[in-house]
Write an enzyme that holds these catalytic residues in place. Structure first.
Site, short mmCIF file in Angstrom:
data_model
loop_
_atom_site.label_atom_id
_atom_site.label_comp_id
_atom_site.label_asym_id
_atom_site.label_seq_id
_atom_site.Cartn_x
_atom_site.Cartn_y
_atom_site.Cartn_z
N GLU A 24 56.58 40.51 44.48
CA GLU A 24 55.39 41.06 45.14
C GLU A 24 54.99 42.39 44.52
OE1 GLU A 24 58.35 40.59 46.32
OE2 GLU A 24 59.02 42.19 47.65
N THR B 100 49.69 56.95 41.22
CA THR B 100 48.35 56.48 41.61
C THR B 100 47.97 55.19 40.89
OG1 THR B 100 47.38 57.86 39.90
CG2 THR B 100 47.44 58.78 42.14
N TYR C 154 56.07 42.65 29.15
CA TYR C 154 54.87 42.00 29.70
C TYR C 154 53.59 42.53 29.04
CZ TYR C 154 51.46 40.92 33.45
OH TYR C 154 50.37 40.51 34.17
N ARG D 193 47.13 55.39 37.01
CA ARG D 193 46.34 54.42 36.24
C ARG D 193 45.05 54.13 36.98
NH1 ARG D 193 49.44 49.18 35.10
NH2 ARG D 193 50.08 50.29 33.23
N SER E 118 45.92 42.36 31.14
CA SER E 118 46.36 43.26 32.21
C SER E 118 46.17 44.72 31.80
CB SER E 118 47.84 43.01 32.46
OG SER E 118 48.42 44.05 33.19
N ASN F 259 45.42 45.61 39.17
CA ASN F 259 45.99 45.46 40.53
C ASN F 259 45.10 44.67 41.49
OD1 ASN F 259 48.40 47.09 40.10
ND2 ASN F 259 46.96 48.78 39.92
N GLY G 207 55.21 39.29 37.86
CA GLY G 207 55.45 39.81 39.21
C GLY G 207 55.13 41.28 39.23
N ASP H 161 54.73 21.97 33.15
CA ASP H 161 55.32 23.18 32.59
C ASP H 161 54.63 23.48 31.26
OD1 ASP H 161 56.82 25.15 31.40
OD2 ASP H 161 58.77 24.26 31.90
P1 NAD Z 1 50.93 34.40 40.02
O1 NAD Z 1 52.36 34.61 39.63
O2 NAD Z 1 50.61 34.23 41.45
O3 NAD Z 1 50.31 33.17 39.20
C1 NAD Z 1 50.79 32.77 37.95
C2 NAD Z 1 51.04 31.29 38.02
O4 NAD Z 1 51.51 30.83 36.74
C3 NAD Z 1 52.14 30.93 39.04
O5 NAD Z 1 51.66 30.04 40.03
C4 NAD Z 1 53.22 30.29 38.20
O6 NAD Z 1 53.90 29.22 38.84
C5 NAD Z 1 52.43 29.82 36.99
N1 NAD Z 1 53.34 29.56 35.89
C6 NAD Z 1 54.40 30.31 35.49
N2 NAD Z 1 55.06 29.70 34.51
C7 NAD Z 1 54.42 28.54 34.27
C8 NAD Z 1 54.65 27.47 33.37
N3 NAD Z 1 55.69 27.49 32.53
N4 NAD Z 1 53.81 26.43 33.39
C9 NAD Z 1 52.75 26.37 34.27
N5 NAD Z 1 52.50 27.37 35.13
C10 NAD Z 1 53.33 28.43 35.14
O7 NAD Z 1 50.12 35.65 39.40
P2 NAD Z 1 48.60 36.07 39.58
O8 NAD Z 1 48.60 37.38 40.23
O9 NAD Z 1 47.81 34.96 40.16
O10 NAD Z 1 48.19 36.29 38.05
C11 NAD Z 1 47.37 35.40 37.31
C12 NAD Z 1 47.19 35.96 35.90
O11 NAD Z 1 46.59 37.26 35.97
C13 NAD Z 1 48.49 36.13 35.13
O12 NAD Z 1 48.28 35.81 33.79
C14 NAD Z 1 48.79 37.60 35.27
O13 NAD Z 1 49.59 38.09 34.21
C15 NAD Z 1 47.40 38.19 35.27
N6 NAD Z 1 47.34 39.52 35.93
C16 NAD Z 1 47.44 39.61 37.29
C17 NAD Z 1 47.35 40.85 37.88
C18 NAD Z 1 47.42 41.04 39.38
O14 NAD Z 1 47.22 42.16 39.86
N7 NAD Z 1 47.71 40.00 40.17
C19 NAD Z 1 47.20 42.02 37.09
C20 NAD Z 1 47.13 41.87 35.74
C21 NAD Z 1 47.17 40.61 35.15
#
Ligand code: NAD
Length: 335
Positions: A191, A219, A149, A284, A118, A178, A78, A53
C-alpha cells in the site's frame, strides 16, 4: 468518439487498470483486460478478461491479438516500503513484462501504445527538501532515478522512444504522481501513503496515536483516480509523444495528509514518528505546465474530496471484514 477501438489494458486486475477499464467501457470501447490476477474488490467490466503472466512472451502475444491500442499498466510494484526492499524482483519482472509487451505490440500491428511511467524517474538530487521545486519533464536528466523501480521505468521510456522512431509504433508515456482512490491496495505491504493512512486512522479510536513513517515533514502531491484515468485517455488521443507528468501540483506533507484524513474521520489523531521506516525522497511535486499546454486540462478533484471517498471505501472494507470494533467505529453501533 470514433467507432469502438479494440483496446488492451494490461494490469487490469490492479488499481488503476481496473478503473481505466471501467472508464474505457463506459466511453464506448471494446476492452480486453489482462492481468496475472483478477480485480480483488469488484468484478471487471471488460468485455473480455484473461489471466496471463506477461513475463512470458507467448502470453504477451496472446494478449495482443486483434488489438488497436494498448495501455500498458502491468507491473510488479507497491509503495515505498515494497519498492525499497524488492529491487531485484521488481527490475526483473518489469523488464520482462515491458520489453515483451512492446515487442508483441509491434509484431501484432498495434497502432498506439501507452506506457505508464512514474515520478520515481526523477533524480534524487532535485528532491532533497520538503519545499522542493515542482519537477518539469526535462528534469529527469541528467538521470539519477530511484534505484530499481525508477531506473527500469526510465529505461522503458527510452525503449518506447526507439520503438516509435525505428518501427513507427505510436508510443505515449505518462509519469504518474501518487495516484490514490477506492479499490487500491490498503494493507499487506504494497500500500501507498494515502491508503495506509486511511487504514490506520480508520483502525484508531478518537485520540489514539498512529505510526507515521519518517518525521512526517516529507512532501508529495496526490492525484485522484478519476482524474488519472481521464488524463491517460486524453493523452492517448493527443499527438504528444514525449513523457508527460500526470498529477496535481498541490504540495502537502505526510503530516498534512494525516490531519486531513483525521478531520474526515472526525477523530483527534496523534502521531508517533518511526524514523527507521523508509520515507523515499524528501519532497516531490509535479510541474503541470506542459500538461496544461498539451491537454488544455489538468486534474481538478480536491484532495479533501478524493480522500473522503477513499476513507469511506477503506473503512467500509475493514468493517465488512470485522476488523473494526465499537471502540474505533462507534457509528457502526449507533448509526
Ligand atoms: P497495481 O499493483 O494495483 O497494478 C499493477 C497490476 O499489474 C497488478 O494487478 C498486478 O497483478 C499486475 N501484474 C504484475 N505482474 C504481472 C505479470 N507478470 N503479468 C500480468 N500482470 C501482472 O498498481 P497500479 O497502482 O494500478 O499501477 C499501474 C501502473 O502505474 C504500474 O505500471 C505502476 O508502476 C504505474 N504507477 C502507479 C503509480 C501510483 O501512484 N499508483 C505511480 C506511478 C506509476
Amino acid at each position: 468518439m470514433q467507432a469502438a477501438e479494440r483496446v488492451l489494458v494490461t494490469g487490469a486486475g490492479g488499481f488503476i487498470g481496473h478503473h481505466l477499464v471501467t472508464y474505457l467501457v463506459r466511453t464506448g470501447h471494446w476492452v480486453r483486460g489482462v492481468d496475472i490476477k483478477r480485480p480483488e474488490y469488484q468484478p471487471t467490466s471488460a468485455q473480455q478478461f484473461e489471466v496471463l503472466d506477461l513475463r512470458e512472451s507467448d502470453n504477451c502475444h496472446k494478449a495482443m491479438r486483434g488489438m488497436d491500442e494498448v495501455y500498458a499498466l502491468a507491473a510488479n510494484m507497491g509503495g515505498i516500503g515494497f519498492i525499497e526492499t524488492h529491487k531485484a524482483e521488481i527490475v526483473r519482472d518489469n523488464t520482462l513484462i515491458n520489453l515483451q509487451t512492446i515487442e508483441a505490440a509491434r509484431l501484432n500491428g498495434v497502432k498506439r501504445f501507452l506506457f505508464t511511467s512514474s515520478a520515481c524517474v526523477y533524480p534524487a538530487y532535485r528532491q532533497k527538501t520538503p519545499d522542493v521545486a515542482p519537477l518539469r519533464e526535462e528534469d529527469a536528466y541528467p538521470a539519477d532515478a530511484e534505484d530499481g523501480y525508477g531506473w527500469e521505468k526510465l529505461y522503458m521510456e527510452r525503449v518506447c522512444e526507439h520503438y516509435r522512431s525505428d518501427y513507427g509504433l505510436e508510443t505515449r508515456v505518462v509519469r504518474f504522481h501518487n495516484i490514490y482512490g477506492p479499490f487500491g491496495t490498503y494493507d499487506g505491504g504494497r500500500e501507498k501513503s494515502p491508503a495506509a493512512i486511511c487504514r490506520k486512522v480508520a483502525m484508531a479510536a478518537d485520540v489514539d496515536t498512529i505510526e507515521v513513517w519518517g518525521d512526517g515533514r516529507q512532501t508529495r502531491s496526490y492525484c485522484y483516480i478519476d482524474d488519472c484515468v481521464e488524463g491517460i485517455h486524453r493523452l492517448m488521443r493527443t499527438e504528444y509523444r514525449e513523457p508527460l507528468n500526470l498529477g496535481t501540483d498541490r504540495l502537502v506533507s505526510i503530516n498534512d495528509l494525516v490531519d486531513i484524513v483525521a478531520r474526515i474521520a472526525g477523530k483527534a489523531i496523534r502521531k508517533q514518528y518511526d524514523l527507521t521506516k523508509p520515507q523515499g525522497v524528501r519532497g516531490r511535486n509535479s510541474d503541470n505546465t506542459k500538461l496544461r499546454q498539451v491537454m488544455g486540462w489538468e486534474p481538478a478533484t480536491p484532495l479533501e474530496q478524493g480522500l473522503a471517498i477513499t476513507y469511506d471505501w477503506i473503512s467500509n472494507e475493514l468493517r465488512k471484514q470485522g476488523r473494526l470494533t465499537a471502540r474505533e467505529d462507534p457509528a457502526a453501533i449507533n448509526p
